[in-house]
Design a protein around this motif. Sequence first.
Motif: not given
Length: 424
Positions: A185, A189, A191, A213, A215, A249, A253
Amino acid sequence: MPEEQHDDPFEDRLGAALREAGGAFDTDRAALSAAGENRGRRLRRQRRAVVGGAVAGIALVGVGGALLSPWGDASGPHRASVASETTASTTKPTAKPTAKPVSGEELIRTLKGLLPKGKVSKAEGRGTDEFLSPYAHVVYDDGKGGGAVGVSLGRVEPGSDQARQATQCPDKVFTPHDSCTTSRLSDGSVLMLLKGYEYPDRRVDTKWWNAELITPAGQHISVSEWNAEAEKDAPITRPEPPLSAVQLKSLITAGAWRTAVDAIPEDPKKTGTAGTPGTAEETAGAPIGPVLAALLPKGLKVVGKGAPDSQFAYVVVNDGKGRSLVQINVQPDMSDVEGDLFGTGAETLPDGTKVATHQGPGEKGGSGVVMWTVDTIRTDGMRVVISAFNSGTQNTAATRKAPALTMKQLREIALSPKWRQNQG
Protein backbone atom coordinates in the motif's frame (compact mmCIF):
# COMPACT_ATOMS: atom_id res chain seq x y z
CA MET A 1 -19.63 -18.89 18.33
CA PRO A 2 -15.92 -18.37 18.75
CA GLU A 3 -13.89 -19.19 15.69
CA GLU A 4 -11.89 -22.35 15.58
CA GLN A 5 -8.36 -23.00 14.53
CA HIS A 6 -7.61 -24.00 10.97
CA ASP A 7 -5.29 -26.89 10.41
CA ASP A 8 -1.78 -25.48 10.36
CA PRO A 9 0.59 -28.35 10.03
CA PHE A 10 3.72 -26.24 10.15
CA GLU A 11 3.69 -23.72 12.94
CA ASP A 12 6.47 -21.93 14.76
CA ARG A 13 9.02 -24.57 15.56
CA LEU A 14 7.62 -27.52 17.43
CA GLY A 15 10.61 -27.69 19.71
CA ALA A 16 10.17 -24.11 20.87
CA ALA A 17 6.48 -24.68 21.35
CA LEU A 18 7.06 -27.74 23.47
CA ARG A 19 9.65 -25.93 25.53
CA GLU A 20 7.14 -23.16 26.13
CA ALA A 21 4.40 -25.58 27.03
CA GLY A 22 6.42 -27.73 29.35
CA GLY A 23 3.56 -30.19 29.45
CA ALA A 24 3.17 -33.91 29.12
CA PHE A 25 2.31 -35.36 25.73
CA ASP A 26 1.15 -38.70 24.46
CA THR A 27 4.07 -40.48 22.83
CA ASP A 28 2.10 -43.04 20.85
CA ARG A 29 4.10 -43.51 17.67
CA ALA A 30 1.08 -44.79 15.75
CA ALA A 31 0.57 -41.47 14.05
CA LEU A 32 4.07 -40.16 13.70
CA SER A 33 3.87 -37.60 10.94
CA ALA A 34 5.67 -34.87 9.19
CA ALA A 35 2.66 -33.05 7.91
CA GLY A 36 3.02 -30.41 5.26
CA GLU A 37 3.66 -26.74 5.36
CA ASN A 38 0.83 -24.27 5.25
CA ARG A 39 2.01 -20.90 4.24
CA GLY A 40 -1.16 -18.99 4.01
CA ARG A 41 -2.53 -19.14 7.33
CA ARG A 42 -0.41 -17.90 9.14
CA LEU A 43 -3.10 -18.37 9.97
CA ARG A 44 -2.19 -20.37 9.43
CA ARG A 45 0.46 -19.70 7.40
CA GLN A 46 3.81 -20.32 6.91
CA ARG A 47 5.46 -21.35 10.04
CA ARG A 48 7.51 -24.45 10.08
CA ALA A 49 7.51 -27.15 12.66
CA VAL A 50 6.64 -30.68 11.79
CA VAL A 51 3.62 -32.14 13.43
CA GLY A 52 5.70 -34.92 14.81
CA GLY A 53 4.89 -37.36 17.43
CA ALA A 54 1.77 -38.92 18.19
CA VAL A 55 -1.58 -39.45 16.89
CA ALA A 56 -3.38 -37.26 19.27
CA GLY A 57 0.02 -36.95 20.40
CA ILE A 58 2.12 -33.90 20.26
CA ALA A 59 -0.30 -31.22 19.37
CA LEU A 60 1.05 -28.01 17.95
CA VAL A 61 1.32 -25.82 20.94
CA GLY A 62 0.45 -22.33 19.85
CA VAL A 63 -2.56 -23.36 17.83
CA GLY A 64 -4.37 -23.89 21.10
CA GLY A 65 -5.39 -20.80 23.00
CA ALA A 66 -3.59 -21.59 26.22
CA LEU A 67 -0.27 -20.48 24.79
CA LEU A 68 -1.43 -17.96 22.24
CA SER A 69 -0.30 -14.43 23.00
CA PRO A 70 -0.68 -11.24 20.99
CA TRP A 71 3.04 -10.86 20.39
CA GLY A 72 4.01 -11.98 16.95
CA ASP A 73 1.38 -14.66 16.42
CA ALA A 74 -1.90 -12.96 15.71
CA SER A 75 -2.21 -14.63 12.39
CA GLY A 76 -5.89 -14.56 11.93
CA PRO A 77 -9.00 -14.67 14.03
CA HIS A 78 -8.81 -18.46 13.98
CA ARG A 79 -5.99 -18.27 16.48
CA ALA A 80 -7.61 -15.67 18.62
CA SER A 81 -10.89 -17.49 18.75
CA VAL A 82 -9.39 -20.76 19.87
CA ALA A 83 -7.80 -18.85 22.68
CA SER A 84 -11.14 -17.34 23.58
CA GLU A 85 -12.47 -20.79 24.30
CA THR A 86 -9.78 -21.62 26.84
CA THR A 87 -9.14 -20.48 30.37
CA ALA A 88 -5.76 -22.07 30.80
CA SER A 89 -3.96 -18.80 31.39
CA THR A 90 -5.11 -15.86 33.46
CA THR A 91 -1.74 -14.16 33.66
CA LYS A 92 -1.83 -10.47 32.80
CA PRO A 93 0.94 -8.79 30.82
CA THR A 94 3.40 -6.91 32.95
CA ALA A 95 4.69 -4.54 30.28
CA LYS A 96 2.99 -1.18 29.87
CA PRO A 97 0.88 -0.66 26.75
CA THR A 98 1.70 2.24 24.47
CA ALA A 99 -1.92 3.47 24.44
CA LYS A 100 -5.07 3.25 26.53
CA PRO A 101 -6.45 -0.31 26.62
CA VAL A 102 -9.25 -1.08 24.19
CA SER A 103 -11.97 -3.35 25.53
CA GLY A 104 -13.57 -6.25 23.73
CA GLU A 105 -16.82 -4.28 23.59
CA GLU A 106 -15.03 -1.41 21.88
CA LEU A 107 -13.53 -3.74 19.30
CA ILE A 108 -16.98 -5.17 18.61
CA ARG A 109 -18.42 -1.68 18.17
CA THR A 110 -15.61 -0.81 15.79
CA LEU A 111 -16.25 -3.90 13.71
CA LYS A 112 -19.99 -3.24 13.59
CA GLY A 113 -19.41 0.36 12.54
CA LEU A 114 -17.12 -0.64 9.69
CA LEU A 115 -19.46 -3.24 8.20
CA PRO A 116 -21.90 -2.27 5.45
CA LYS A 117 -25.57 -1.86 6.36
CA GLY A 118 -27.04 -5.12 7.58
CA LYS A 119 -27.96 -7.21 10.63
CA VAL A 120 -25.25 -8.07 13.16
CA SER A 121 -25.63 -10.80 15.78
CA LYS A 122 -23.66 -13.22 17.97
CA ALA A 123 -20.99 -10.66 18.80
CA GLU A 124 -17.97 -11.68 20.86
CA GLY A 125 -14.68 -9.99 21.59
CA ARG A 126 -11.63 -9.69 23.81
CA GLY A 127 -9.75 -6.53 24.64
CA THR A 128 -6.10 -5.54 24.47
CA ASP A 129 -5.49 -5.74 28.21
CA GLU A 130 -5.74 -9.53 28.39
CA PHE A 131 -3.01 -12.11 27.94
CA LEU A 132 -4.50 -13.66 24.80
CA SER A 133 -4.85 -11.97 21.42
CA PRO A 134 -7.55 -9.29 21.12
CA TYR A 135 -10.30 -10.00 18.63
CA ALA A 136 -13.86 -9.21 17.59
CA HIS A 137 -16.25 -11.65 15.95
CA VAL A 138 -19.81 -11.26 14.67
CA VAL A 139 -22.33 -12.85 12.35
CA TYR A 140 -23.17 -10.35 9.63
CA ASP A 141 -26.21 -10.61 7.33
CA ASP A 142 -26.60 -8.21 4.42
CA GLY A 143 -29.98 -9.69 3.59
CA LYS A 144 -28.53 -12.58 1.58
CA GLY A 145 -27.67 -14.87 4.49
CA GLY A 146 -25.51 -14.64 7.58
CA GLY A 147 -21.76 -15.03 7.44
CA ALA A 148 -19.16 -15.07 10.22
CA VAL A 149 -16.74 -12.15 10.19
CA GLY A 150 -13.81 -11.84 12.57
CA VAL A 151 -10.88 -9.52 13.22
CA SER A 152 -7.81 -10.29 15.33
CA LEU A 153 -4.89 -8.08 16.26
CA GLY A 154 -1.25 -8.52 17.16
CA ARG A 155 2.32 -7.40 16.56
CA VAL A 156 5.27 -8.73 14.60
CA GLU A 157 8.80 -7.44 14.23
CA PRO A 158 8.90 -5.20 11.14
CA GLY A 159 10.95 -6.78 8.39
CA SER A 160 11.12 -10.16 10.12
CA ASP A 161 10.61 -13.51 8.47
CA GLN A 162 7.37 -13.86 10.38
CA ALA A 163 6.11 -10.54 9.05
CA ARG A 164 6.87 -11.58 5.49
CA GLN A 165 5.27 -14.99 5.91
CA ALA A 166 2.07 -13.52 7.30
CA THR A 167 1.36 -11.81 3.99
CA GLN A 168 2.80 -14.45 1.69
CA CYS A 169 0.28 -16.33 -0.41
CA PRO A 170 0.07 -20.01 0.55
CA ASP A 171 1.31 -22.81 -1.63
CA LYS A 172 -1.61 -24.53 -3.37
CA VAL A 173 0.03 -27.91 -2.70
CA PHE A 174 -0.89 -27.46 0.96
CA THR A 175 -3.60 -24.79 0.95
CA PRO A 176 -5.99 -25.03 -2.00
CA HIS A 177 -7.48 -21.65 -2.89
CA ASP A 178 -9.17 -19.83 -5.74
CA SER A 179 -7.07 -16.67 -5.69
CA CYS A 180 -4.49 -14.83 -3.64
CA THR A 181 -2.71 -11.50 -4.07
CA THR A 182 -0.11 -9.63 -2.07
CA SER A 183 0.36 -5.91 -2.59
CA ARG A 184 2.16 -2.97 -0.98
CA LEU A 185 0.00 0.00 0.00
CA SER A 186 0.97 3.65 -0.33
CA ASP A 187 1.95 3.86 3.36
CA GLY A 188 4.32 0.91 3.04
CA SER A 189 1.96 -1.65 4.56
CA VAL A 190 1.72 -5.08 2.94
CA LEU A 191 -1.72 -6.59 2.31
CA MET A 192 -2.63 -10.14 1.39
CA LEU A 193 -6.11 -11.07 0.14
CA LEU A 194 -6.93 -14.78 -0.06
CA LYS A 195 -10.05 -16.58 -1.28
CA GLY A 196 -9.87 -20.12 0.00
CA TYR A 197 -11.74 -22.87 1.78
CA GLU A 198 -12.22 -23.87 5.39
CA TYR A 199 -11.48 -27.51 4.62
CA PRO A 200 -8.47 -28.13 2.37
CA ASP A 201 -9.98 -31.38 1.09
CA ARG A 202 -13.25 -29.58 0.27
CA ARG A 203 -15.31 -32.20 2.11
CA VAL A 204 -17.64 -29.32 2.94
CA ASP A 205 -17.77 -26.36 0.59
CA THR A 206 -17.40 -23.73 3.31
CA LYS A 207 -15.51 -20.80 1.85
CA TRP A 208 -12.95 -18.90 3.90
CA TRP A 209 -11.76 -15.50 2.72
CA ASN A 210 -8.89 -13.90 4.57
CA ALA A 211 -7.03 -10.58 4.60
CA GLU A 212 -3.70 -10.03 6.37
CA LEU A 213 -2.14 -6.60 6.89
CA ILE A 214 1.33 -5.83 8.23
CA THR A 215 2.21 -2.17 8.70
CA PRO A 216 5.75 -0.71 8.66
CA ALA A 217 5.44 -0.41 12.46
CA GLY A 218 4.72 -4.13 12.84
CA GLN A 219 1.00 -3.82 13.49
CA HIS A 220 -0.69 -7.05 12.37
CA ILE A 221 -4.39 -7.03 11.54
CA SER A 222 -6.17 -10.12 10.28
CA VAL A 223 -9.73 -10.36 8.95
CA SER A 224 -11.55 -13.57 8.03
CA GLU A 225 -15.05 -14.28 6.77
CA TRP A 226 -17.08 -17.33 5.80
CA ASN A 227 -20.22 -18.15 3.84
CA ALA A 228 -21.68 -19.70 6.99
CA GLU A 229 -22.47 -18.39 10.45
CA ALA A 230 -19.52 -20.31 11.89
CA GLU A 231 -16.37 -21.49 10.23
CA LYS A 232 -16.89 -25.16 11.05
CA ASP A 233 -19.89 -27.42 11.54
CA ALA A 234 -22.44 -24.85 10.40
CA PRO A 235 -24.76 -24.92 7.36
CA ILE A 236 -23.69 -22.91 4.33
CA THR A 237 -25.98 -19.89 4.22
CA ARG A 238 -24.86 -18.14 1.04
CA PRO A 239 -22.75 -18.82 -2.08
CA GLU A 240 -19.87 -16.63 -0.94
CA PRO A 241 -18.79 -14.75 2.21
CA PRO A 242 -20.61 -11.43 2.62
CA LEU A 243 -17.73 -8.97 2.04
CA SER A 244 -16.13 -8.47 -1.36
CA ALA A 245 -12.37 -8.14 -1.75
CA VAL A 246 -12.79 -4.35 -1.93
CA GLN A 247 -14.82 -4.35 1.28
CA LEU A 248 -12.29 -6.61 3.00
CA LYS A 249 -9.54 -4.18 2.09
CA SER A 250 -11.56 -1.24 3.38
CA LEU A 251 -12.27 -3.04 6.64
CA ILE A 252 -8.74 -4.18 7.37
CA THR A 253 -7.09 -0.84 6.55
CA ALA A 254 -9.29 1.17 8.95
CA GLY A 255 -7.14 3.24 11.29
CA ALA A 256 -9.03 2.11 14.41
CA TRP A 257 -7.38 -1.31 14.26
CA ARG A 258 -3.89 0.18 14.29
CA THR A 259 -4.82 2.26 17.32
CA ALA A 260 -6.01 -0.88 19.07
CA VAL A 261 -2.78 -2.74 18.25
CA ASP A 262 -0.84 0.12 19.82
CA ALA A 263 -2.73 -0.60 23.03
CA ILE A 264 -1.40 -4.16 23.24
CA PRO A 265 1.34 -4.38 25.91
CA GLU A 266 4.84 -4.94 24.63
CA ASP A 267 6.09 -8.51 24.81
CA PRO A 268 7.88 -8.83 28.16
CA LYS A 269 10.16 -11.48 26.63
CA LYS A 270 11.23 -9.29 23.73
CA THR A 271 15.00 -9.17 23.59
CA GLY A 272 15.82 -7.64 20.25
CA THR A 273 14.55 -6.46 16.91
CA ALA A 274 14.47 -7.88 13.45
CA GLY A 275 17.71 -7.68 11.57
CA THR A 276 19.95 -7.63 14.65
CA PRO A 277 22.80 -10.14 14.86
CA GLY A 278 21.75 -13.56 16.05
CA THR A 279 18.24 -13.54 14.65
CA ALA A 280 16.87 -16.76 13.21
CA GLU A 281 16.89 -15.20 9.78
CA GLU A 282 20.62 -14.53 9.85
CA THR A 283 21.62 -17.82 11.41
CA ALA A 284 19.46 -20.01 9.19
CA GLY A 285 21.26 -22.54 7.03
CA ALA A 286 21.15 -22.83 3.28
CA PRO A 287 17.91 -23.87 1.52
CA ILE A 288 17.42 -27.62 1.77
CA GLY A 289 15.38 -28.06 -1.41
CA PRO A 290 18.42 -28.62 -3.65
CA VAL A 291 19.75 -31.23 -1.22
CA LEU A 292 16.46 -33.10 -1.30
CA ALA A 293 16.38 -33.02 -5.09
CA ALA A 294 19.97 -34.30 -5.30
CA LEU A 295 19.19 -37.23 -2.98
CA LEU A 296 16.15 -38.46 -4.91
CA PRO A 297 16.49 -41.87 -6.56
CA LYS A 298 17.10 -41.99 -10.29
CA GLY A 299 14.07 -42.27 -12.53
CA LEU A 300 11.99 -39.67 -10.67
CA LYS A 301 11.05 -36.53 -12.55
CA VAL A 302 10.50 -33.44 -10.39
CA VAL A 303 7.29 -31.79 -11.60
CA GLY A 304 6.84 -29.34 -8.71
CA LYS A 305 8.77 -27.86 -5.81
CA GLY A 306 8.44 -25.38 -2.95
CA ALA A 307 10.07 -22.02 -2.32
CA PRO A 308 13.62 -21.90 -0.88
CA ASP A 309 13.71 -22.54 2.84
CA SER A 310 16.37 -23.62 5.32
CA GLN A 311 14.24 -26.08 7.32
CA PHE A 312 11.40 -27.24 5.07
CA ALA A 313 11.26 -28.41 1.46
CA TYR A 314 9.01 -30.41 -0.80
CA VAL A 315 9.03 -31.78 -4.30
CA VAL A 316 6.32 -33.40 -6.38
CA VAL A 317 7.78 -36.27 -8.40
CA ASN A 318 6.47 -38.58 -11.10
CA ASP A 319 8.02 -41.88 -12.14
CA GLY A 320 5.47 -42.41 -14.89
CA LYS A 321 2.94 -43.94 -12.51
CA GLY A 322 1.45 -40.73 -11.14
CA ARG A 323 2.38 -37.77 -8.99
CA SER A 324 3.81 -38.21 -5.50
CA LEU A 325 4.46 -35.51 -2.90
CA VAL A 326 7.71 -35.76 -0.92
CA GLN A 327 8.39 -33.34 1.93
CA ILE A 328 11.15 -32.97 4.48
CA ASN A 329 11.90 -30.99 7.60
CA VAL A 330 15.41 -30.44 9.01
CA GLN A 331 15.29 -29.06 12.54
CA PRO A 332 18.31 -28.35 14.76
CA ASP A 333 18.34 -28.48 18.56
CA MET A 334 15.45 -30.90 19.10
CA SER A 335 17.04 -32.94 21.90
CA ASP A 336 14.67 -31.55 24.51
CA VAL A 337 11.69 -33.20 22.81
CA GLU A 338 13.44 -36.40 21.79
CA GLY A 339 11.58 -38.39 24.42
CA ASP A 340 8.24 -37.19 23.12
CA LEU A 341 9.06 -37.92 19.49
CA PHE A 342 10.98 -41.19 19.77
CA GLY A 343 9.47 -43.80 22.07
CA THR A 344 10.69 -47.21 23.11
CA GLY A 345 9.92 -48.63 19.67
CA ALA A 346 12.44 -46.38 17.94
CA GLU A 347 15.56 -47.96 16.45
CA THR A 348 18.95 -46.75 17.72
CA LEU A 349 21.83 -46.94 15.26
CA PRO A 350 25.48 -47.57 16.28
CA ASP A 351 26.25 -43.84 16.13
CA GLY A 352 23.35 -43.05 18.46
CA THR A 353 20.94 -41.78 15.80
CA LYS A 354 17.34 -42.77 16.50
CA VAL A 355 14.95 -43.78 13.73
CA ALA A 356 11.17 -44.13 13.84
CA THR A 357 8.94 -45.09 10.92
CA HIS A 358 5.25 -45.01 10.14
CA GLN A 359 3.02 -46.07 7.27
CA GLY A 360 -0.62 -45.08 7.41
CA PRO A 361 -3.40 -42.99 5.94
CA GLY A 362 -2.72 -39.38 5.02
CA GLU A 363 -3.86 -36.75 7.49
CA LYS A 364 -5.78 -34.38 5.25
CA GLY A 365 -8.64 -36.53 4.11
CA GLY A 366 -7.78 -37.04 0.46
CA SER A 367 -9.48 -40.21 -0.81
CA GLY A 368 -7.15 -43.20 -0.56
CA VAL A 369 -4.10 -41.10 0.33
CA VAL A 370 -1.38 -42.78 2.38
CA MET A 371 1.67 -41.24 4.02
CA TRP A 372 4.97 -43.01 4.62
CA THR A 373 7.31 -41.35 7.12
CA VAL A 374 10.86 -41.82 8.39
CA ASP A 375 11.79 -39.67 11.38
CA THR A 376 15.37 -39.41 12.64
CA ILE A 377 17.28 -37.53 15.31
CA ARG A 378 21.06 -37.30 15.67
CA THR A 379 22.85 -37.25 18.99
CA ASP A 380 23.34 -33.49 18.69
CA GLY A 381 19.58 -32.98 18.38
CA MET A 382 19.33 -32.45 14.63
CA ARG A 383 16.06 -33.94 13.46
CA VAL A 384 15.39 -34.95 9.86
CA VAL A 385 11.89 -36.19 9.09
CA ILE A 386 10.70 -37.06 5.58
CA SER A 387 7.30 -38.16 4.27
CA ALA A 388 6.02 -39.33 0.90
CA PHE A 389 2.44 -39.57 -0.34
CA ASN A 390 0.68 -41.44 -3.12
CA SER A 391 -0.77 -38.16 -4.36
CA GLY A 392 0.61 -34.87 -5.63
CA THR A 393 -0.90 -33.07 -2.61
CA GLN A 394 -2.12 -34.05 0.83
CA ASN A 395 -5.63 -32.83 0.10
CA THR A 396 -6.55 -34.54 -3.16
CA ALA A 397 -7.36 -38.15 -4.03
CA ALA A 398 -4.64 -40.74 -4.50
CA THR A 399 -3.03 -40.78 -7.93
CA ARG A 400 -1.21 -44.08 -7.46
CA LYS A 401 -1.22 -47.14 -5.18
CA ALA A 402 1.87 -46.21 -3.16
CA PRO A 403 4.28 -43.28 -2.83
CA ALA A 404 7.01 -43.02 -5.46
CA LEU A 405 9.72 -43.65 -2.84
CA THR A 406 10.04 -46.81 -0.79
CA MET A 407 10.58 -46.76 2.97
CA LYS A 408 14.19 -47.82 2.36
CA GLN A 409 14.74 -44.87 0.04
CA LEU A 410 13.14 -42.46 2.50
CA ARG A 411 15.40 -43.81 5.23
CA GLU A 412 18.51 -43.32 3.10
CA ILE A 413 17.57 -39.71 2.41
CA ALA A 414 16.80 -38.95 6.06
CA LEU A 415 20.11 -40.43 7.23
CA SER A 416 22.26 -38.75 4.58
CA PRO A 417 25.28 -36.84 5.96
CA LYS A 418 24.50 -34.05 3.49
CA TRP A 419 21.95 -32.56 5.91
CA ARG A 420 24.71 -31.91 8.43
CA GLN A 421 26.90 -30.38 5.72
CA ASN A 422 24.03 -28.16 4.57
CA GLN A 423 23.40 -26.87 8.07
CA GLY A 424 27.01 -25.78 8.30
